[in-house]
Design an enzyme around this catalytic site. Structure first.
Site, PDB file in Angstrom:
ATOM      1  N   ASP A  60       0.874  -1.187  -0.482  1.00 51.71           N
ATOM      2  CA  ASP A  60       0.023  -0.229   0.266  1.00 51.71           C
ATOM      3  C   ASP A  60       0.663   1.179   0.045  1.00 51.71           C
ATOM      4  O   ASP A  60       2.187   1.330   0.799  1.00 51.71           O
ATOM      5  CB  ASP A  60      -0.791   0.279   1.416  1.00 51.71           C
ATOM      6  CG  ASP A  60      -1.732   1.661   1.723  1.00 51.71           C
ATOM      7  OD1 ASP A  60      -2.959   1.338   0.471  1.00 51.71           O
ATOM      8  OD2 ASP A  60      -1.420   1.480   2.788  1.00 51.71           O
ATOM      9  N   GLU A  72       1.193  -1.140  -4.947  1.00 52.61           N
ATOM     10  CA  GLU A  72       0.107   0.713  -5.443  1.00 52.61           C
ATOM     11  C   GLU A  72       1.247   1.811  -5.879  1.00 52.61           C
ATOM     12  O   GLU A  72       1.153   1.851  -4.816  1.00 52.61           O
ATOM     13  CB  GLU A  72      -0.115   1.291  -4.483  1.00 52.61           C
ATOM     14  CG  GLU A  72      -1.803   1.870  -4.782  1.00 52.61           C
ATOM     15  CD  GLU A  72      -2.693   2.304  -3.421  1.00 52.61           C
ATOM     16  OE1 GLU A  72      -3.217   3.195  -3.662  1.00 52.61           O
ATOM     17  OE2 GLU A  72      -1.963   2.449  -2.452  1.00 52.61           O
TER      18      GLU A  72
END
Length: 555
Positions: A257, A301
């Site tokens: 993330d 990401e």
């Protein structure tokens, strides 16, 4: 060459003019990498003749992944909240491990949104990295999920949120007690570093600093997510320790993330030096994890529509970076029923990624995820457009990622809770059979049809996805091959070759509501139609006839 010099070399290549500017169909400016004469992939072509030089083929062995928000997926104890045991009970829906059956979706990997203990419903503010959210189960449940998934040939990766923790994490609670705290330097305190507590967040443009007593800490997403200080070697060592712990339990890898925000905190941090620091950390992280699991899969990401900012992270850091620009283009092309030079642009992007990664990258195409409006809502409920978007996605190179519910046509528009609604197992989303009810549905009350209904309908969107995934798995060129553009001379048809060293196929998608015809040159090497997703498709005398909203594969 050291890691640091390799990163600098990569950034120098990208900044030396290896990209050309373009304009997407929706008017947003985009960037596409230019064709490099010494790139491992120089096989894009404007003709419809395939390249004869197989030495340029950069294969991407792939698996189809399925993103799951556990809270919304399947409930095992009738409390309305999805859990790990509920997911275990539904593994046969995703893949039953028997290739001779066609009742399962056929995915080969699962990405779990955060499952660590957290005070929030979404889990992106972790309060205990070594435990599972009690709503979801226990570490033992997680281990059983991995064991059962592996029996069926499914890999499991999970979200690892290391850029920040929860304000309720014991590290931060202790850190906030004052400068004498053991964990004070695990977070970024403005006064301790002699900084002014001002500056716009690189994530949302808001204030990146938050008051706590007489000090200010950095939290670039929001005050409940204080940023960890990765200049502190103890923080880096702890994050490696956490990742190794989960690999030891049987995990196959991680979705990282906010991968670019480790050091890109403020708007003023958007520069090459910050990217270099980010990449060096992820290289350090990867090297440490490979000592435990050599084939660990890491996907980052890096939320950018241009491939240029993503490329450096593929240099010894991540195997894959989500292809946000391609997702936007796929939905635009499907919705407008018009090609936008999709395949040639993607081929050039892959040329850049291959050069930067030494041929080790695997692309990660997708249509939507948990942070975006759902595919069916973006396409305004048009099932034909959704079918074509899926057909393009599942014939593209790399590891395609499906967002749970996409295969049954679930709707959803922000705020976030409304794009993470309960998966629909039963008609009317009635209780039983694992149905969750963690939040009331706003967008999926009467539509789409449930899994129960679509399983019985050979023409359903779910059946379409299952067929596409099986076709992909049946042909090495579709599963593992590179991509090369094919000029159809027809704006309503997307065409491209997929090829491995041993096999080459031609994929044609008719995006439109009208029948289309494509002429195939005699020296193209294509001899027969091996797959057709709609009746009425044909390939005869060098001409392919495509019914409305249809796809064929030639060999």
């Amino acid at each position: 060459m050291t890691w640091k010099n390799a990163v600098r070399s990569t950034l120098a290549v990208l900044l030396a003019g290896t990209v050309i500017a373009g304009c997407s169909d929706n008017g947003n400016s985009t960037e596409s990498p230019a064709q490099s004469t010494n790139s491992p992939k120089t096989n894009a072509t404007e003709s419809n003749q395939p390249s004869s030089d197989t030495s340029v083929i950069d294969e991407q062995p792939s698996s189809v992944y399925y993103e799951i928000f556990v809270r919304a997926f399947a409930d095992s104890n009738d409390d309305g909240i999805g859990d790990l045991n509920g997911l275990i009970n539904k593994l046969d829906y995703l893949n039953d491990g028997d290739p001779s059956t066609d009742t399962d979706l056929g995915v080969e990997g699962i990405w779990l949104m955060p499952v660590n203990d957290s005070p929030s419903y979404h889990g992106y503010d972790v309060s205990d990295y070594y435990n599972i959210d009690p709503d979801y189960g226990t570490v033992e449940d997680m281990k059983r999920l991995m064991d059962e998934a592996h029996k069926r040939g499914i890999k499991i990766i999970m979200d690892l949120v290391v850029n920040h923790s929860s304000v309720e994490h014991p590290w931060f609670v202790d850190s906030a007690t004052g400068k004498d705290s053991k964990y004070r330097d695990w977070y970024v305190w403005a006064e301790d570093q002699g900084r002014e507590p001002n500056g716009a967040s690189a994530t949302n443009g808001g204030d990146a600093w938050h008051r706590n007593n007489d000090s200010h800490y950095m939290g670039v997403f929001w005050g409940g997510m204080p940023d960890l200080n990765f200049d502190n070697p103890d923080v880096r060592a702890e994050m490696i320790k956490i990742a190794k712990f989960w690999l030891d339990q049987g995990l196959d890898g991680f979705r990282i993330d906010a991968a670019k925000h480790i050091y890109e905190d403020l708007q003023t941090d958007r520069n090459g030096d910050t990217t270099e620091k980010n990449v060096l950390w992820w290289q350090e992280f990867r090297t440490a994890l490979q000592a435990v699991k050599k084939d660990v899969y890491l996907i980052g990401e890096v939320a950018e529509n241009s491939p240029v900012p993503v490329a450096p992270y593929l240099n010894g850091g991540f195997d894959s970076g989500f292809n946000f620009g391609l997702a936007q283009n796929l939905l635009s092309v499907a919705g407008k029923e018009e090609d936008s030079n999709l395949a040639n642009s993607l081929s050039r992007t892959h040329g850049m990624f291959s050069e930067v990664s030494g041929g080790q990258f695997v692309d990660a195409p997708f249509l939507s995820n948990h942070d975006q409006n759902r595919t069916m809502s973006v396409l305004r409920g048009n099932v034909d457009h959704a079918r074509m978007a899926a057909a393009m996605l599942l014939t593209m190179p790399g590891n395609p990622f499906l967002y749970y519910g996409e295969e049954i046509g679930m709707f959803g528009q922000k705020p976030d809770e409304a794009i993470r609604e309960p998966f629909i197992w039963n008609a009317g989303a009635k209780a039983g059979n694992g149905q969750t009810s963690w939040t009331p549905s706003q967008f999926n009350i009467d539509n789409p049809p449930s899994v129960e209904a679509q399983q019985k309908d050979p023409n359903s969107l779910l059946s379409h996805y299952k067929k596409l995934i099986r076709i992909r798995a049946s042909h090495a060129a579709l599963r593992d091959g590179a991509i090369e553009g094919f000029e159809t001379s027809n704006g309503a048809v997307v065409g491209f070759y997929r090829m491995t060293q041993a096999e080459k196929v031609l994929v044609l998608h008719n995006l439109s509501k009208d029948p289309q015809e494509v002429v195939i040159a005699g020296d193209s090497g294509m001899k027969e139609m091996i797959e057709a997703l709609k009746e009425g498709s044909s390939f005869q005398d060098g001409k392919v006839k495509l019914p409305p909203y249809s796809s064929v594969i030639l060999k």
